[in-house]
Enzyme design. Structure first.
Site, mmCIF file in Angstrom:
data_model
loop_
_atom_site.group_PDB
_atom_site.id
_atom_site.type_symbol
_atom_site.label_atom_id
_atom_site.label_comp_id
_atom_site.label_asym_id
_atom_site.label_seq_id
_atom_site.Cartn_x
_atom_site.Cartn_y
_atom_site.Cartn_z
ATOM 1 N N LEU A 245 6.083 0.104 -1.984
ATOM 2 C CA LEU A 245 6.225 -1.085 -2.830
ATOM 3 C C LEU A 245 5.258 -1.084 -4.015
ATOM 4 C CD1 LEU A 245 6.661 -3.646 0.060
ATOM 5 C CD2 LEU A 245 8.380 -3.117 -1.683
ATOM 6 N N GLU B 77 10.951 -3.794 5.764
ATOM 7 C CA GLU B 77 9.929 -3.335 6.702
ATOM 8 C C GLU B 77 10.350 -3.495 8.164
ATOM 9 O OE1 GLU B 77 7.709 -1.640 5.468
ATOM 10 O OE2 GLU B 77 7.156 -2.397 3.504
ATOM 11 N N TYR C 238 0.807 -1.222 0.000
ATOM 12 C CA TYR C 238 0.000 0.000 0.000
ATOM 13 C C TYR C 238 0.840 1.271 0.000
ATOM 14 C CZ TYR C 238 1.320 -0.584 4.843
ATOM 15 O OH TYR C 238 2.053 -0.773 5.978
ATOM 16 N N GLY C 239 2.164 1.146 -0.115
ATOM 17 C CA GLY C 239 3.028 2.313 -0.013
ATOM 18 C C GLY C 239 4.182 2.279 -0.993
#
Length: 123
Positions: free
Chosen positions: A10, A73, A7-8
């Site tokens: 990536l 992450e 959601y970011g």
């Protein structure tokens, strides 16, 4: 293979998308409205709880790619990879930010990061 919801950074067109080069793009996806998305500057954070449906993409990734994503992450110290169920009812895994790391970051009420998401990031 692991199904990962991103959601970011990536997402296609974003800085860390290259880590998914050997992965299969499944398609756009959205979470149910049970999350909070926050803006941490260069990337967002997904928090459990809330009322926002978050837009993203799903990829099938190998164990080697999963290990690289875990390192990016900082799993499990900064983000924790956890199973989620997407709005479609399909299972996936997502990186959720530990709540104490939010540190006053503003909420992204649209559920889409960046606000001008690359084509295909929105369902």
């Amino acid at each position: 293979m692991h199904r990962i919801f991103v959601y970011g950074s990536l997402l296609r067109g974003q800085a860390n998308h290259g880590l998914l080069a050997d992965s299969r793009y499944v398609g756009p996806a959205e979470t149910p409205p049970r999350y909070t998305l926050v803006d941490l500057g260069e990337f967002p954070g997904l928090l459990a709880g809330g009322s926002t449906a978050v837009a993203g993409e799903v990829y099938e990734v190998s164990a080697a790619t999963l290990a690289r994503l875990d390192a990016l992450e900082e799993h499990p110290h900064v983000y924790e990879r956890r199973p989620i169920v997407l709005a479609s009812g399909e299972p996936a895994e997502a990186y959720l930010l530990h709540a104490h790391r939010r540190r006053g970051a503003p909420e992204i009420r649209t559920g889409c990061w960046p606000e001008t998401a690359p084509a295909g990031a929105q369902p």
